[in-house]
Write a protein that holds these residues in place. Sequence first.
Motif, PDB file in Angstrom:
ATOM      1  N   LEU A  82       0.830  -1.197   0.000  1.00 32.80           N
ATOM      2  CA  LEU A  82       0.000   0.000   0.000  1.00 32.80           C
ATOM      3  C   LEU A  82       0.863   1.245   0.000  1.00 32.80           C
ATOM      4  CD1 LEU A  82      -2.787   1.490   0.562  1.00 32.80           C
ATOM      5  CD2 LEU A  82      -2.163   1.328   2.990  1.00 32.80           C
ATOM      6  N   GLU A  83       0.482   2.215  -0.805  1.00 32.88           N
ATOM      7  CA  GLU A  83       1.042   3.553  -0.684  1.00 32.88           C
ATOM      8  C   GLU A  83      -0.054   4.555  -0.962  1.00 32.88           C
ATOM      9  OE1 GLU A  83       4.736   4.365  -2.579  1.00 32.88           O
ATOM     10  OE2 GLU A  83       4.803   6.426  -1.836  1.00 32.88           O
ATOM     11  N   LEU A  84      -0.324   5.409   0.012  1.00 37.74           N
ATOM     12  CA  LEU A  84      -1.327   6.456  -0.121  1.00 37.74           C
ATOM     13  C   LEU A  84      -0.621   7.797  -0.168  1.00 37.74           C
ATOM     14  CD1 LEU A  84      -4.067   5.283   2.421  1.00 37.74           C
ATOM     15  CD2 LEU A  84      -3.834   4.747  -0.020  1.00 37.74           C
ATOM     16  N   GLY A  85      -0.966   8.591  -1.167  1.00 37.92           N
ATOM     17  CA  GLY A  85      -0.302   9.858  -1.353  1.00 37.92           C
ATOM     18  C   GLY A  85      -0.896  10.982  -0.509  1.00 37.92           C
ATOM     19  N   CYS A  86      -0.025  11.875  -0.066  1.00 34.03           N
ATOM     20  CA  CYS A  86      -0.445  13.062   0.666  1.00 34.03           C
ATOM     21  C   CYS A  86       0.520  14.177   0.306  1.00 34.03           C
ATOM     22  CB  CYS A  86      -0.426  12.823   2.170  1.00 34.03           C
ATOM     23  SG  CYS A  86      -0.706  14.321   3.155  1.00 34.03           S
ATOM     24  N   ASN A  87      -0.005  15.281  -0.181  1.00 36.80           N
ATOM     25  CA  ASN A  87       0.793  16.470  -0.451  1.00 36.80           C
ATOM     26  C   ASN A  87       0.158  17.658   0.242  1.00 36.80           C
ATOM     27  OD1 ASN A  87       1.318  14.712  -3.102  1.00 36.80           O
ATOM     28  ND2 ASN A  87       3.044  16.089  -2.748  1.00 36.80           N
ATOM     29  N   TYR A  88       0.981  18.548   0.731  1.00 39.89           N
ATOM     30  CA  TYR A  88       0.463  19.724   1.401  1.00 39.89           C
ATOM     31  C   TYR A  88       1.054  20.967   0.753  1.00 39.89           C
ATOM     32  CZ  TYR A  88       4.946  20.117   3.777  1.00 39.89           C
ATOM     33  OH  TYR A  88       6.290  20.256   4.047  1.00 39.89           O
ATOM     34  N   SER A  89       0.350  22.061   0.932  1.00 37.35           N
ATOM     35  CA  SER A  89       0.873  23.330   0.442  1.00 37.35           C
ATOM     36  C   SER A  89       0.913  24.299   1.607  1.00 37.35           C
ATOM     37  CB  SER A  89      -0.003  23.890  -0.684  1.00 37.35           C
ATOM     38  OG  SER A  89      -1.288  24.185  -0.211  1.00 37.35           O
ATOM     39  N   TYR A  90       2.112  24.705   1.932  1.00 41.81           N
ATOM     40  CA  TYR A  90       2.337  25.716   2.962  1.00 41.81           C
ATOM     41  C   TYR A  90       3.809  26.050   2.942  1.00 41.81           C
ATOM     42  CZ  TYR A  90       2.649  28.155   7.408  1.00 41.81           C
ATOM     43  OH  TYR A  90       2.877  29.094   8.374  1.00 41.81           O
ATOM     44  N   GLY A  91       4.118  27.325   2.957  1.00 40.98           N
ATOM     45  CA  GLY A  91       5.506  27.726   2.829  1.00 40.98           C
ATOM     46  C   GLY A  91       6.339  27.563   4.075  1.00 40.98           C
ATOM     47  N   GLY A  92       5.689  27.447   5.223  1.00 40.68           N
ATOM     48  CA  GLY A  92       6.427  27.352   6.473  1.00 40.68           C
ATOM     49  C   GLY A  92       6.604  25.916   6.929  1.00 40.68           C
ATOM     50  N   THR A  93       7.033  25.778   8.154  1.00 35.05           N
ATOM     51  CA  THR A  93       7.291  24.458   8.730  1.00 35.05           C
ATOM     52  C   THR A  93       6.008  23.878   9.306  1.00 35.05           C
ATOM     53  OG1 THR A  93       9.488  25.258   9.292  1.00 35.05           O
ATOM     54  CG2 THR A  93       8.781  23.202  10.312  1.00 35.05           C
ATOM     55  N   VAL A  94       5.819  22.604   9.070  1.00 33.27           N
ATOM     56  CA  VAL A  94       4.602  21.933   9.529  1.00 33.27           C
ATOM     57  C   VAL A  94       4.932  20.648  10.275  1.00 33.27           C
ATOM     58  CG1 VAL A  94       3.146  22.839   7.674  1.00 33.27           C
ATOM     59  CG2 VAL A  94       4.320  20.655   7.366  1.00 33.27           C
ATOM     60  N   ASN A  95       3.982  20.225  11.067  1.00 35.24           N
ATOM     61  CA  ASN A  95       3.983  18.884  11.628  1.00 35.24           C
ATOM     62  C   ASN A  95       2.931  18.081  10.864  1.00 35.24           C
ATOM     63  OD1 ASN A  95       5.837  19.686  13.664  1.00 35.24           O
ATOM     64  ND2 ASN A  95       4.141  20.508  14.863  1.00 35.24           N
ATOM     65  N   LEU A  96       3.165  16.801  10.707  1.00 37.20           N
ATOM     66  CA  LEU A  96       2.334  15.982   9.819  1.00 37.20           C
ATOM     67  C   LEU A  96       1.789  14.764  10.534  1.00 37.20           C
ATOM     68  CD1 LEU A  96       5.137  16.494   7.414  1.00 37.20           C
ATOM     69  CD2 LEU A  96       2.848  16.844   6.515  1.00 37.20           C
ATOM     70  N   PHE A  97       0.592  14.382  10.161  1.00 35.94           N
ATOM     71  CA  PHE A  97      -0.095  13.273  10.815  1.00 35.94           C
ATOM     72  C   PHE A  97      -0.819  12.414   9.783  1.00 35.94           C
ATOM     73  CE2 PHE A  97       0.015  15.194  15.098  1.00 35.94           C
ATOM     74  CZ  PHE A  97       0.231  16.526  14.778  1.00 35.94           C
TER      75      PHE A  97
END
Lengths: 117, 114
Positions: free
Chosen positions: B19-34
Amino acid sequence: DTGVSQDPRHKITKRGQNVTFRCDPISEHNRLYWYRQTLGQGPEFLTYFQNEAQLEKSRLLSDRFSAERPKGSFSTLEIQRTEQGDSAMYLCASSPPGAGEIQETQYFGPGTRLLVL
Amino acid sequence: AQSVSQHNHHVILSEAASLELGCNYSYGGTVNLFWYVQYPGQHLQLLLKYFSGDPLVKGIKGFEAEFIKSKFSFNLRKPSVQWSDTAEYFCAVIRREGRRALTFGSGTRLQVQP
């Protein structure tokens, strides 16, 4: 069960009526969040409390919506003059005091499913 | 404002498939991911999270995710799925500073066939 609890789990109401939901966070969690989730979508942020202070409100939170956390423990979310578009799952989450990763990890309750007829 | 995209809305796999599920985010700063998972009839549960350090993070039930900063991605993987992995999977981000709201993707419904 020591997780986040929400009451009621289901609510059916007629358009124009007021409804109130309750959320009890995990014990000693000082941060409490409300989200709304509609079918086929991820949860959307509504509002956030740190202790009793409401620190953030989303633009989704119209003037018909009000949330309180008077003693920094449980919270209520009230919707006045409900509309059919308010039909959704209303989720509550909490996170513990601390720094960094600890305070930023949110734990979710089972939600209250609202149906407005 | 940040946003999260999950490109796969519905995935159907046979048991033991990878399994591989894709996730992309858009934000120029630093993020934490879940990554959160919602099993049928249950509430959202935390699967794994990334805050700092090794970009390959391991979660519960054999899941892992890799943060690739240059691609703004945080894909979820599992080498061999089981029927019990049937659920909806949500990727979420939160800014390191400023707003404390989680921003979720629209979710991926995974159906594992026995």
